[in-house]
Write an enzyme that holds these catalytic residues in place. Structure first.
Site, mmCIF file in Angstrom:
data_model
loop_
_atom_site.group_PDB
_atom_site.id
_atom_site.type_symbol
_atom_site.label_atom_id
_atom_site.label_comp_id
_atom_site.label_asym_id
_atom_site.label_seq_id
_atom_site.Cartn_x
_atom_site.Cartn_y
_atom_site.Cartn_z
ATOM 1 N N LYS A 199 56.021 -11.549 28.293
ATOM 2 C CA LYS A 199 54.982 -11.662 29.337
ATOM 3 C C LYS A 199 54.186 -12.927 29.019
ATOM 4 C CE LYS A 199 51.090 -11.203 30.619
ATOM 5 N NZ LYS A 199 50.278 -12.324 31.188
ATOM 6 N N GLY A 252 47.151 -14.548 21.101
ATOM 7 C CA GLY A 252 46.089 -14.743 22.083
ATOM 8 C C GLY A 252 44.731 -14.600 21.421
ATOM 9 N N SER A 253 43.737 -14.233 22.217
ATOM 10 C CA SER A 253 42.362 -14.227 21.731
ATOM 11 C C SER A 253 42.066 -12.964 20.912
ATOM 12 C CB SER A 253 41.416 -14.296 22.924
ATOM 13 O OG SER A 253 41.609 -13.151 23.727
ATOM 14 N N GLU A 274 48.479 -12.526 16.392
ATOM 15 C CA GLU A 274 48.188 -13.931 16.061
ATOM 16 C C GLU A 274 47.012 -14.355 16.925
ATOM 17 O OE1 GLU A 274 49.443 -15.931 13.896
ATOM 18 O OE2 GLU A 274 51.467 -15.258 13.393
ATOM 19 N N CYS A 308 44.979 -22.847 18.260
ATOM 20 C CA CYS A 308 44.334 -21.793 17.458
ATOM 21 C C CYS A 308 43.869 -22.344 16.120
ATOM 22 C CB CYS A 308 45.299 -20.632 17.257
ATOM 23 S SG CYS A 308 46.870 -21.153 16.546
ATOM 24 N N GLU A 406 35.096 -19.246 18.802
ATOM 25 C CA GLU A 406 36.167 -20.181 19.128
ATOM 26 C C GLU A 406 35.843 -20.851 20.467
ATOM 27 O OE1 GLU A 406 40.029 -18.552 20.245
ATOM 28 O OE2 GLU A 406 40.953 -19.993 18.876
HETATM 29 P P1 NAP Z 1 44.254 -14.222 25.970
HETATM 30 O O1 NAP Z 1 43.335 -14.284 27.123
HETATM 31 O O2 NAP Z 1 43.973 -13.243 24.887
HETATM 32 O O3 NAP Z 1 45.694 -13.947 26.591
HETATM 33 C C1 NAP Z 1 46.870 -13.972 25.831
HETATM 34 C C2 NAP Z 1 47.938 -13.190 26.550
HETATM 35 O O4 NAP Z 1 47.568 -11.810 26.604
HETATM 36 C C3 NAP Z 1 48.145 -13.603 28.004
HETATM 37 O O5 NAP Z 1 49.510 -13.507 28.316
HETATM 38 C C4 NAP Z 1 47.316 -12.574 28.739
HETATM 39 O O6 NAP Z 1 47.676 -12.442 30.098
HETATM 40 C C5 NAP Z 1 47.646 -11.351 27.943
HETATM 41 N N1 NAP Z 1 46.701 -10.239 28.130
HETATM 42 C C6 NAP Z 1 45.433 -10.272 28.605
HETATM 43 N N2 NAP Z 1 44.918 -9.020 28.628
HETATM 44 C C7 NAP Z 1 45.879 -8.188 28.157
HETATM 45 C C8 NAP Z 1 45.943 -6.782 27.938
HETATM 46 N N3 NAP Z 1 44.927 -5.953 28.207
HETATM 47 N N4 NAP Z 1 47.097 -6.260 27.422
HETATM 48 C C9 NAP Z 1 48.139 -7.080 27.127
HETATM 49 N N5 NAP Z 1 48.134 -8.411 27.338
HETATM 50 C C10 NAP Z 1 47.008 -8.956 27.828
HETATM 51 O O7 NAP Z 1 44.413 -15.636 25.272
HETATM 52 P P2 NAP Z 1 44.617 -17.039 25.986
HETATM 53 O O8 NAP Z 1 43.311 -17.476 26.524
HETATM 54 O O9 NAP Z 1 45.798 -16.964 26.890
HETATM 55 O O10 NAP Z 1 45.045 -17.961 24.758
HETATM 56 C C11 NAP Z 1 44.151 -18.589 23.922
HETATM 57 C C12 NAP Z 1 43.959 -17.776 22.658
HETATM 58 O O11 NAP Z 1 45.189 -17.658 21.960
HETATM 59 C C13 NAP Z 1 43.007 -18.446 21.701
HETATM 60 O O12 NAP Z 1 42.128 -17.480 21.188
HETATM 61 C C14 NAP Z 1 43.918 -18.964 20.600
HETATM 62 O O13 NAP Z 1 43.311 -19.115 19.351
HETATM 63 C C15 NAP Z 1 44.978 -17.914 20.578
HETATM 64 N N6 NAP Z 1 46.208 -18.410 19.939
HETATM 65 C C16 NAP Z 1 46.505 -17.981 18.674
HETATM 66 C C17 NAP Z 1 47.628 -18.488 18.024
HETATM 67 C C18 NAP Z 1 47.960 -18.083 16.616
HETATM 68 O O14 NAP Z 1 49.050 -18.389 16.165
HETATM 69 N N7 NAP Z 1 47.071 -17.424 15.899
HETATM 70 C C19 NAP Z 1 48.454 -19.399 18.686
HETATM 71 C C20 NAP Z 1 48.126 -19.796 19.977
HETATM 72 C C21 NAP Z 1 46.989 -19.282 20.599
HETATM 73 P P3 NAP Z 1 46.825 -13.266 31.202
HETATM 74 O O15 NAP Z 1 47.206 -14.654 31.030
HETATM 75 O O16 NAP Z 1 47.224 -12.728 32.500
HETATM 76 O O17 NAP Z 1 45.381 -13.008 30.915
#
Ligand code: NAP
Length: 509
Positions: A199, A252-253, A274, A308, A406
């Site tokens: 997804k 993700g976040s 992650e 990240c 962040e």
């Molecule tokens: P996000 O808002 O948490 O979303 C990540 C993914 O989760 C998206 O596909 C999102 O779909 C999905 N999602 C949202 N709500 C969900 C739920 N209730 N259940 C399951 N999935 C759900 O993060 P983002 O803004 O896309 O990405 C940025 C974040 O990713 C930053 O915090 C960054 O630090 C982190 N990140 C971490 C790493 C690592 O290796 N540690 C690497 C890259 C990024 P939608 O798009 O539809 O909301």
């Protein structure tokens, strides 16, 4: 024409049209890929992906819901028991090598789609494609090398472990490196013999769909890799909670990670989280300043700070702080910001929401007395796109969101310190623990601090060191589990122990 070829053909049209900047209604694409067939959402609902440099719709794609997720999970489970389940590990590796070749052959298409969806400079998108291919090749090579062990129980027994694939796995990815993050978790999952449902983030569906179509062309059987595009709280939540899913990898976040972790926990499914960081780069007065400046500029501004593990807190020893900041500003001023297709140093932020969040952090910091040494707003003369200048702050109140949360934009804040103990205390003062860096010419100090810093990764005299071979992940609120390296493949393996009692006499004699 196969469904995969048809999908790739529509994606090519989208890429060409998007690169040319065509306006009007964006093309529609069936972006749910199940059993190697492209489908629209069963509900018929769609979402729009927008080019963040130009604010022009790039594609209308499928908004998958619970029923689509169910179909994908059924397909992934069915594939485990079919041809894929009987595919030898070496053959799984060959398929991954073939997919890596396909990614490289389609590099221009994939890079264009990535830049269209998320705005990153085209050469960086090309680099991400090369990185994804390297990730697949690393895991391809490991597919037939994940050996079990024999356990010494004495003469009467033979006891050994076998590695079984974890099963049907869910992969939820963010928008900052859509292709890279997909390859990072799908590569090891497929190497280990799992099947998958991906997804992608709602902002960046296109390269994930292309990845699945290319996997089908490379020879992966139907159902091994499925994609459901849609919203996180619909498709994502349904996937994490689906009873046929055996494990979840979420990138993700922190906020979403908590929801995903709780849902996986309710179903007693293993989960890799992650998550985000607020990463400190510590520069001591004895450091090689040029190298430290390289690390600061690359770490803070690569991918417009939407990484990240980007540098967001710059901890500078007081004696060198002013000079370091002066040089940092000089260098950062040279960076170009613009449309990803014009290949600047920095592209836009991904979305208006992201721009609003970064603007909010900046505004609050300014209100509480922070000093912008560089940037802090939109680049001059830009009226479209979600751009923000490379920004360097000093005097940031430690209670501001800019100092504590962040930001995920091209913004770095400087903090002075005096001595090792204070540097360590500041570095460890937040709930995050993803990455950290130390610049010093004192190796003892570097290694002492590396052991004491609360982070999953510590880099010494550099930033973004390592690639697919080096495990990555967080401690504290930055998550748990590790991806990349052999650790990354272990996420997708279940150990079975088989014990045999050996009779000490021949039957009948
Ligand atoms: P996000 O808002 O948490 O979303 C990540 C993914 O989760 C998206 O596909 C999102 O779909 C999905 N999602 C949202 N709500 C969900 C739920 N209730 N259940 C399951 N999935 C759900 O993060 P983002 O803004 O896309 O990405 C940025 C974040 O990713 C930053 O915090 C960054 O630090 C982190 N990140 C971490 C790493 C690592 O290796 N540690 C690497 C890259 C990024 P939608 O798009 O539809 O909301």
């Amino acid at each position: 024409m196969s469904a995969a070829a048809e999908t790739l053909s529509v994606l090519k049209d989208i890429a060409e049209r998007g690169k040319a900047g065509a306006s009007g209604r964006a093309p529609e694409i069936a972006s749910i890929f199940i059993d190697s067939e492209a489908r629209h959402a069963l509900s018929g609902a769609t979402l729009v992906s927008t080019n963040p440099s130009r604010e022009i719709p790039a594609a209308n794609f499928s908004r998958g819901g619970r029923e689509d997720v169910h179909a994908a999970a059924v397909s992934a489970r069915r594939a485990l028991g079919g041809e894929w389940g009987g595919t030898a590990p070496q053959r799984r590796g060959e398929l991954l090598y073939a997919l890596a070749d396909k990614l490289e052959e389609s590099s221009e298409l994939l890079a264009t789609l990535e830049t269209l969806d998320v705005g990153k400079p085209l050469s960086q998108s090309r680099g991400d494609v090369a990185g994804a291919a390297a990730t697949l090749r690393y895991n391809a090579g490991a597919a037939d090398k994940m050996e079990g062990s024999s356990v010494p129980l004495g003469a009467e027994y033979l006891d050994f472990t076998e590695h079984e694939p974890l099963g049907a796995t869910a992969h939820i990815t963010p928008w900052n490196f859509p292709l890279g993050m997909a390859a990072r978790s799908l590569g090891p999952a497929l190497a280990a013999g799992c099947t998958a449902v991906l997804k992608p983030a709602e902002q960046s569906p296109l390269t994930s769909l292309a990845f699945a179509a290319l996997a089908s062309e490379a020879g992966f059987p139907p159902g091994v890799l499925n994609v459901v595009t849609g919203l996180g709280d619909e498709a994502g939540a349904a996937l994490v909670g689906h009873p046929m899913i055996d494990g979840v990898t979420f990138t993700g976040s922190v906020a979403t990670g908590r929801i995903v972790g709780a849902s996986a926990g309710r179903n007693l499914k293993p989960v890799v989280l992650e998550l985000g960081g607020k990463n400190p780069l510590i520069v001591f007065a004895d450091a090689d300043m040029d190298r430290a400046l390289d690390a600061a500029v690359e770490g803070a501004f690569d991918n417009s700070g939407q990484v990240c593990s980007s540098v967001s807190r710059l901890l500078l020893e007081n004696g060198v702080k002013d000079e370091f900041l002066r040089k940092l500003v000089e260098r950062s001023r040279e960076l170009t910001v613009g449309d990803g297709f014009e290949d600047p140093d920095l592209g836009p932020l991904v979305s208006p929401e992201q721009l609003e969040k970064v603007d909010g952090h900046i505004a609050q910091a300014l209100e509480s007395g922070a000093r912008a040494l560089l940037g802090g707003g939109r680049p001059a003369g830009v009226s479209k796109g979600y751009f923000i200048e490379p920004t360097v702050f000093d005097n940031v109140d430690v209670n501001c969101r800019l100092a504590r949360e962040e930001t995920f934009g091209p913004v770095v804040s400087a903090f002075g310190f005096s001595g090792e103990a204070e540097a360590l205390a500041i570095a460890n003062s937040l709930p995050y623990g993803l990455a950290a860096g130390i610049h010093t010419s004192d190796i003892d100090r570097a290694l002492r601090l590396a052991r004491r810093i609360e982070a999953g990764t510590v880099w010494i005299n550099g930033w973004f060191i390592g690639g697919v071979q080096a495990p990555t992940g967080g401690v504290k609120d930055s998550g748990y589990g590790r991806e990349r390296g052999i650790a990354g493949i272990r996420n997708y393996i279940r150990i079975k122990n088989i014990g045999v009692h050996i009779a000490d006499h021949c039957a009948g004699g």
